[in-house]
Write an enzyme that holds these catalytic residues in place. Structure first.
Site, PDB file in Angstrom:
ATOM      1  N   ASP A   1       0.829  -1.204   0.000  1.00 33.08           N
ATOM      2  CA  ASP A   1       0.000   0.000   0.000  1.00 33.08           C
ATOM      3  C   ASP A   1       0.866   1.257   0.000  1.00 33.08           C
ATOM      4  OD1 ASP A   1      -2.303   1.457   0.023  1.00 33.08           O
ATOM      5  OD2 ASP A   1      -2.882   0.974   2.072  1.00 33.08           O
TER       6      ASP A   1
ATOM      7  N   HIS B   1       3.208   2.780  -8.864  1.00 36.08           N
ATOM      8  CA  HIS B   1       3.057   1.357  -9.192  1.00 36.08           C
ATOM      9  C   HIS B   1       4.319   0.842  -9.913  1.00 36.08           C
ATOM     10  CE1 HIS B   1      -0.956   1.777  -7.820  1.00 36.08           C
ATOM     11  NE2 HIS B   1      -1.453   2.343  -8.900  1.00 36.08           N
TER      12      HIS B   1
ATOM     13  N   LEU C   1      11.042 -20.996  -3.497  1.00 35.88           N
ATOM     14  CA  LEU C   1      10.026 -20.073  -2.963  1.00 35.88           C
ATOM     15  C   LEU C   1       8.815 -20.131  -3.884  1.00 35.88           C
ATOM     16  CD1 LEU C   1       9.369 -17.443  -1.085  1.00 35.88           C
ATOM     17  CD2 LEU C   1      10.047 -16.169  -3.110  1.00 35.88           C
TER      18      LEU C   1
HETATM   19  C1  FPP Z   1      -1.567   0.080  -3.485  1.00 35.17           C
HETATM   20  O1  FPP Z   1      -1.181   1.423  -3.568  1.00 35.17           O
HETATM   21  C2  FPP Z   1      -1.049  -0.703  -4.593  1.00 35.17           C
HETATM   22  C3  FPP Z   1      -1.785  -1.328  -5.560  1.00 35.17           C
HETATM   23  C4  FPP Z   1      -3.254  -1.317  -5.584  1.00 35.17           C
HETATM   24  C5  FPP Z   1      -1.145  -2.047  -6.666  1.00 35.17           C
HETATM   25  C6  FPP Z   1       0.042  -2.881  -6.343  1.00 35.17           C
HETATM   26  C7  FPP Z   1       0.611  -3.354  -7.581  1.00 35.17           C
HETATM   27  C8  FPP Z   1       1.912  -3.367  -7.907  1.00 35.17           C
HETATM   28  C9  FPP Z   1       3.014  -2.957  -7.020  1.00 35.17           C
HETATM   29  C10 FPP Z   1       2.206  -3.771  -9.284  1.00 35.17           C
HETATM   30  C11 FPP Z   1       2.773  -5.006  -9.678  1.00 35.17           C
HETATM   31  C12 FPP Z   1       2.680  -6.253  -8.947  1.00 35.17           C
HETATM   32  C13 FPP Z   1       3.318  -7.391  -9.341  1.00 35.17           C
HETATM   33  C14 FPP Z   1       3.115  -8.625  -8.564  1.00 35.17           C
HETATM   34  C15 FPP Z   1       4.210  -7.455 -10.515  1.00 35.17           C
HETATM   35  P1  FPP Z   1      -2.308   2.530  -3.734  1.00 35.17           P
HETATM   36  O2  FPP Z   1      -2.457   2.814  -5.175  1.00 35.17           O
HETATM   37  O3  FPP Z   1      -3.539   2.086  -3.022  1.00 35.17           O
HETATM   38  O4  FPP Z   1      -1.641   3.731  -3.004  1.00 35.17           O
HETATM   39  P2  FPP Z   1      -2.359   4.885  -2.151  1.00 35.17           P
HETATM   40  O5  FPP Z   1      -2.998   4.191  -0.985  1.00 35.17           O
HETATM   41  O6  FPP Z   1      -1.212   5.753  -1.747  1.00 35.17           O
HETATM   42  O7  FPP Z   1      -3.310   5.543  -3.064  1.00 35.17           O
END
Ligand code: FPP
Length: 238
Positions: A18, A35, A129
């Site tokens: 997050d 991201h 893993l």
């Molecule tokens: C949360 O931050 C993150 C996500 C919803 C996406 C996570 C995805 C990745 C890191 C991409 C790739 C993953 C793999 C496995 C290759 P947010 O957008 O909710 O952040 P905020 O809370 O600050 O708005």
């Protein structure tokens, strides 16, 4: 002493990644840059997990609720997932990482589903893993799909209601082949489960940190393992 020599290394570490959006915003950039940078944290934590002797690393990459984000962000996230799969295949195989995706995959595009199936097949024999990516997943969805399939088996006379215990029910969850998480990490200061592994986290240790996901790298991962090593788990006993 390196974590591999400690007996209290968690078998399964799960992460709610997050804070990508806030990380990008703090730099005056679009959310998507968070991201992009978050993928580097995925790589770093996967390496750190292998080094520490963790056997399962699972990541909450996209929830069922995330489909409600602006279409452009959803599209970019799915594209990022696709590119990451294409890019990381060699490194995963070299490091002995088995790749598994779990969730409501029917909602994904056919192209992404095919790429996921390809990578799962290529890494099926890797055994250092298991990297589990939860995609289009939510805990309530999982419990419901399990209940529905179990009800079908009961209706078909394959299962007797009196035989349904916790172990039997677990076999219908998408995580049937995966041990419950020992440690759940959530980054960015939020302290909630957000409809993630509801059934599976019954006795999981939670670890919260203010660090935003794009900044969560090997030292931060090791600090979480260290905190876990000092927890006393009682599973409801004294
Ligand atoms: C949360 O931050 C993150 C996500 C919803 C996406 C996570 C995805 C990745 C890191 C991409 C790739 C993953 C793999 C496995 C290759 P947010 O957008 O909710 O952040 P905020 O809370 O600050 O708005």
């Amino acid at each position: 002493m390196p974590m591999t020599e400690q007996s209290n290394t968690p078998v399964h570490v799960s992460i709610i990644m997050d804070g990508n959006g806030r990380w990008a915003k703090a730099r005056g950039k679009e959310r998507i840059y968070g991201h992009f940078e978050g993928v580097n944290s995925v790589r770093a934590c996967t390496e750190a997990a292998v080094e520490a002797g963790v056997r399962y690393l699972s990541l909450f990459a996209f929830s069922e609720e995330n489909w409600n984000r602006p279409a452009a962000e959803v599209e970019t996230l799915m594209g990022l997932m696709m590119r990451s799969i294409e890019r990381e295949v060699d490194s995963l195989m070299k490091n002995g990482v088995r790749f598994v995706v779990l969730g409501n995959l029917a909602r994904l595009s056919e192209g992404l589903r095919a790429a996921i199936a390809g990578l799962m097949e290529k890494t099926a024999a890797c055994d250092r893993l298991t990297l589990v990516v939860f995609l289009s997943y939510s805990g309530k969805w999982d419990i419901l799909q399990a209940s529905r399939r179990l009800a079908e088996d009961v209706a078909a006379g394959k299962v007797r209601p009196e035989d349904v215990d916790q172990d039997a029910f677990s076999q219908y969850l998408v995580t049937a082949d995966i041990p419950d998480p020992d440690l759940l990490i959530r980054t960015s200061g939020e302290q909630r489960i957000s409809n993630f592994l509801l059934w599976q986290c019954a006795y999981t240790e939670f670890y919260y940190t203010d660090v935003l996901w794009p900044d969560f790298r090997k030292p931060e991962f090791r600090a979480a393992l260290d905190a876990y090593a000092h927890r006393a788990r009682r599973f409801g006993k004294v």
